[in-house]
Scaffold this active site. Structure first.
Site, PDB file in Angstrom:
ATOM      1  N   HIS A 165      46.318 -54.251  10.285  1.00 36.79           N
ATOM      2  CA  HIS A 165      47.147 -53.112  10.702  1.00 36.79           C
ATOM      3  C   HIS A 165      47.587 -52.303   9.479  1.00 36.79           C
ATOM      4  O   HIS A 165      47.415 -51.066   9.439  1.00 36.79           O
ATOM      5  CB  HIS A 165      48.375 -53.613  11.469  1.00 36.79           C
ATOM      6  CG  HIS A 165      49.257 -52.521  11.976  1.00 36.79           C
ATOM      7  ND1 HIS A 165      49.147 -52.004  13.245  1.00 36.79           N
ATOM      8  CD2 HIS A 165      50.265 -51.825  11.385  1.00 36.79           C
ATOM      9  CE1 HIS A 165      50.042 -51.051  13.419  1.00 36.79           C
ATOM     10  NE2 HIS A 165      50.746 -50.920  12.295  1.00 36.79           N
ATOM     11  N   GLU A 166      48.138 -52.984   8.496  1.00 40.17           N
ATOM     12  CA  GLU A 166      48.630 -52.278   7.312  1.00 40.17           C
ATOM     13  C   GLU A 166      47.493 -51.719   6.462  1.00 40.17           C
ATOM     14  O   GLU A 166      47.643 -50.666   5.827  1.00 40.17           O
ATOM     15  CB  GLU A 166      49.528 -53.208   6.482  1.00 40.17           C
ATOM     16  CG  GLU A 166      50.754 -53.735   7.217  1.00 40.17           C
ATOM     17  CD  GLU A 166      51.613 -52.631   7.827  1.00 40.17           C
ATOM     18  OE1 GLU A 166      51.617 -51.494   7.299  1.00 40.17           O
ATOM     19  OE2 GLU A 166      52.285 -52.896   8.840  1.00 40.17           O
TER      20      GLU A 166
ATOM     21  N   HIS B  10      46.710 -48.241   7.692  1.00 44.90           N
ATOM     22  CA  HIS B  10      47.602 -47.233   7.102  1.00 44.90           C
ATOM     23  C   HIS B  10      47.233 -46.958   5.643  1.00 44.90           C
ATOM     24  O   HIS B  10      47.154 -45.805   5.211  1.00 44.90           O
ATOM     25  CB  HIS B  10      49.058 -47.712   7.166  1.00 44.90           C
ATOM     26  CG  HIS B  10      49.626 -47.801   8.547  1.00 44.90           C
ATOM     27  ND1 HIS B  10      49.543 -46.770   9.454  1.00 44.90           N
ATOM     28  CD2 HIS B  10      50.321 -48.800   9.168  1.00 44.90           C
ATOM     29  CE1 HIS B  10      50.162 -47.124  10.579  1.00 44.90           C
ATOM     30  NE2 HIS B  10      50.636 -48.352  10.429  1.00 44.90           N
TER      31      HIS B  10
END
Length: 447
Positions: free
Chosen positions: A18-19, A22
């Site tokens: 997920h990170e 980003h």
């Protein structure tokens, strides 16, 4: 220990992807990333190979990517072009959306690995029908082959459960088309509402009282202090008759016992090739508003029937990837539909699960093997992706909501409105987490 390790590995993988979503899109957009953190709290480990500090923190329930941002402190004039706040709205939307999208792409990758191994499936044949359930009331019989649920064709039991859960989210009455053992077509209607709220919730999870497994009228296990053990029954006994009436199946036996709380029965069994009669009195047990009989026995599975249900679906190359994408899309749609129905009251909050349930399932699937664990990871990855896309301030979807408003208005949403939104979003998120934790404790401790 296995449960703990499986849970930590799952959270670590899902949060990292997920990170990374980003982080990578931020770098592609020319934004300076100050910190990449796995976990929360004071850093346990940290290193800085270049301009980004990478840290691991002790609370493993999330992570974050900290970017250069004028809202969080002074940014030198020379570095302002690399600040998140200096990017146009489309770049900011891409950076924010990249985290949830990374989770969905991870789910596709995990399902691809699973599908490429060959997917064990069960043919949509009914082996048993439990008494006092919507399936029994609708007239389903062992040997029926399920053809479609609410008009949607099914090829295996996973399809049956998925389509049943999907249909039950919209209505407590679900039409199911079957082919009977003699080849004739029939339509049966499942009515969950008449059996109470628990059965409605069960149907929303794909359970209606029928199952693929079939059982023999033969005792497979006994409770040491149960009525059957006290009456002298033993593991391996074949049940042939009750009060002189021949038994045709285990389901019929269950029905007789449930309907006979506290009544004296004469049970004919066959043990080591010889018939004998046993006096049996089922205990009385309260289930909801009903008193039913119970004797503390479990059946022996019909191994030949159960083996006949199994087959392996193989996919090659691009077909495996397409199937993985289809599974991810279906799971995403089911998650969205469940959340929508929960908001309008068609799905109970008791279906929410928190970290304790997730940890328990992580351990269970890990003990079953790599394929089961990867399927669990894919499901949770989809859930994280969909949850983060919800238009709730403090989540990625909340930021996207602000940027859409910015496109419409032609200027950013005011800081005051964003602060109010964050407060509301925090309350909503905290409430959901509280419900999920309460459900976890209820499941663990039977509250």
């Amino acid at each position: 220990m296995l449960t703990l390790l499986a849970f930590l590995a799952a959270i670590g993988l899902l949060v990292t992807f997920h990170e990374l979503g980003h982080y990578l899109v931020a770098k592609l957009c020319g934004v300076k990333v100050l910190r990449f953190s796995l976990g929360f709290g004071a850093p346990l480990l940290r290193f800085r190979p270049r301009e980004t500090e990478w840290v691991i923190c002790p609370i493993p329930l999330g992570g974050y990517v900290q970017m250069l941002d004028e809202r969080e402190g002074f940014v030198p004039l020379s570095e302002r072009p690399r600040a998140f706040t200096s990017q146009n709205v489309f770049k900011r939307m891409a950076i924010v959306a990249a985290g949830p999208v990374a989770n969905l792409l991870l789910a596709v990758l995990l399902y691809w690995v699973v599908v490429a191994q060959g997917v064990p499936q069960l043919r949509p044949l009914i082996g048993s029908v439990a008494p006092q359930t919507p399936a029994a009331a609708a007239g389903f019989l062992p040997g029926d082959r399920i053809v479609s649920v609410s008009g949607q064709a099914v090829a295996n039991w996973q399809d049956v459960r998925m389509q049943l859960a999907d249909a039950a989210m919209s209505s407590s009455s679900v039409s199911v088309a079957v082919a009977t053992p003699d080849g004739k077509g029939a339509s049966r209607v499942l009515e969950a509402q008449r059996f109470g709220e628990k059965m409605v919730e069960a149907m929303q999870q794909g359970e209606a009282g029928f199952m693929p497994a079939r059982f023999l009228p033969k005792i497979g296990a006994l409770e040491p202090q149960g009525a059957a053990a006290k009456a002298g029954m033993k593991t391996g006994d074949w049940l042939t008759a009750v009060n002189g009436r021949p038994l045709a199946s285990w389901t019929e036996w269950v029905q007789i016992i449930r309907n006979s709380p506290g009544k004296d029965l004469k049970v004919t069994i066959r043990r080591e090739g010889k018939s004998q009669e046993i006096a049996l009195r089922p205990s009385s047990v309260t289930e909801g508003d009903e008193v039913v009989g119970r004797i503390g026995v479990a059946p022996s599975p019909d191994e030949a029937w159960n083996r006949s249900l199994s087959f392996t679906m193989h996919y090659d190359g691009a077909l495996a990837l397409l199937e993985a994408a289809r599974k991810t899309a279906n799971t995403s749609w089911m998650s969205l539909k469940f959340l929508g129905n929960m908001l309008i009251g068609h799905a109970a909050l008791s279906n929410l699960s928190g970290p304790l349930t997730i940890a328990t399932v992580a351990g269970q699937t890990a003990s079953e093997g790599l394929v089961s664990y990867l399927e669990f990871l894919a499901l949770i990855s989809v859930s994280i992706g969909i949850l983060n896309l919800l238009p709730i301030p403090v989540l990625d979807g909340g930021h996207l909501m602000y940027y859409v408003a910015e496109l419409v208005r032609g200027k950013p949403v005011s800081e005051r409105a964003q602060l109010l939104g964050r407060k509301i979003g925090f309350i909503l998120l905290a409430s959901l987490m509280a419900f999920a934790m309460l459900n976890d404790f209820s499941r663990l401790f039977g509250g």
